[in-house]
Design an enzyme around this catalytic site. Sequence first.
Site, mmCIF file in Angstrom:
data_model
loop_
_atom_site.group_PDB
_atom_site.id
_atom_site.type_symbol
_atom_site.label_atom_id
_atom_site.label_comp_id
_atom_site.label_asym_id
_atom_site.label_seq_id
_atom_site.Cartn_x
_atom_site.Cartn_y
_atom_site.Cartn_z
ATOM 1 C CD GLU A 1 -3.391 -5.578 3.869
ATOM 2 O OE1 GLU A 1 -4.276 -4.716 4.103
ATOM 3 O OE2 GLU A 1 -2.197 -5.394 4.124
ATOM 4 C CD GLU B 1 -3.031 -1.002 2.215
ATOM 5 O OE1 GLU B 1 -2.976 -0.073 3.039
ATOM 6 O OE2 GLU B 1 -3.939 -1.841 2.207
HETATM 7 O O1 IFM Z 1 -3.848 -2.927 9.107
HETATM 8 C C1 IFM Z 1 -3.815 -2.410 7.820
HETATM 9 C C2 IFM Z 1 -2.647 -2.966 7.041
HETATM 10 O O2 IFM Z 1 -1.446 -2.763 7.686
HETATM 11 C C3 IFM Z 1 -2.577 -2.307 5.681
HETATM 12 N N1 IFM Z 1 -3.845 -2.423 5.014
HETATM 13 C C4 IFM Z 1 -5.029 -2.037 5.726
HETATM 14 C C5 IFM Z 1 -5.080 -2.743 7.064
HETATM 15 C C6 IFM Z 1 -6.347 -2.334 7.828
HETATM 16 O O3 IFM Z 1 -6.317 -0.971 8.085
#
Ligand code: IFM
Length: 453
Positions: A362, A173
Amino acid sequence: MEQFTAPFTRQDFGEHFLWGVTISAFQNEGACDVDGKGRSIWDEFTSRKGKIKDGTNALIANDFYNRYREDILLVKQLGFDVFRFSISWPRILPQGTGAVNVAGTDFYHRVIDACLEAGLTPYVTLYHWDLPHALELKGGWCHRGVIFAFEEYVRICVKEYGDKVKNWVVMNEPFGFTSLGYMLGVHAPGKFGLSYFLPAVHHVLLAQAAGAKVIREMVKEANIGTSLSCSYIHPYSRQEADIQAAKKADALFNRLFLEPVLGMGYPVNDFPLLRRIERRYALWRDWDQLSFDFDFIGVQNYFPLVVRRNAFMPVVGISEVKPKFRKVPMTALGWEISGEGLYSILKQFGAYKGIKRLMVTESGAAFDDVMSGGEINDRDRISYFEEYLSAVLRAKREGVPVDGYFAWTLTDNFEWAEGYRARFGLVHVDIETQRRTIKSSGYWFRDLLRETH
Ligand code: IFM
């Protein structure tokens, strides 16, 4: 424990579809200052007063550093094929460059070996936000030197682990950590404004491509990806000003870190301010150094966004119309729940010719879990996974090349500026005792993934 049955089967996704669960170093490991680990920007940030909403830090977190075997066995028990975790750069290189911390490299050997022994495929993320503080003192992602430091770090990691690990995720990200950390100042390193954000964006992209090239050069049969946060954007109304605002938001949230990678340059037409990167921070030779032929792009989508024109908003001239004002279903963090949003962004990303494969690296939700009689019946999280996985299936059936889904996350952990308040885990963690309790959502995955018919 209540029983919940999914509206689809594992077989519906096809036999090559990968099922994984993702964690990150800083949010889970703890052991922030042991065995020679250097300080990261997050160690520094969490030690500043008022930065973390519940006043906590991640000195111990959920103690993955000591409990990694137990946690890896949990991943196996829940039926996943893949365990995705990140390496802490300052655990390997306490000063960011130079001397390697052998206790650090040994730790990840143990984690990788435990995955392989359990029959899990490791996916290793190289950067999940914990920059060595020593590098931040030199300017961090705003300083061009960070590109060479990152290359050196990647070289060390792939030399150490490249025989055992074939699946690599270069960045996690980049829009998230550059915007929150270098534009808005609400995440580490707490910098604020365009003069930090724009060079950080450019250097992250250059470092990402440089790191990926190192992996390609050094690891035989590597499967290389990078994971991007993304949100499908809706204009608040059909008025031209809102439609233009949505285009701008799309350029910022979804295209900024994708199109340069695909050799398309920055989306300057829809967000002219990005020309400043070209004018102030780029060297002439940078243009063909931003792209890389990734084997997959990781999609990390939690919510869609509704935006409108707002002339009073500095820099962007747009603002979000928050879910609470639209009365839509939300998670405990106030994020809109919308499988449709994931479906739409998968279609949008899937339409780029330069993308070979997509993986949802994710996906998950925070809810206010309640422990009752030693159990957590988190039916809201199960509904969330049903909705988001149905969206993936729909996109896949329509030809989007999406080959995997990794849940965020295994265990409740340190949710950055939110502290421990936001719980995303399939497994509950009592932060005082470190006791793990599988939630209904964990059992739901186990039942889905063990189906054989
Ligand atoms: O916890 C975070 C992660 O580190 C990066 N993506 C989003 C998740 C939820 O906020």
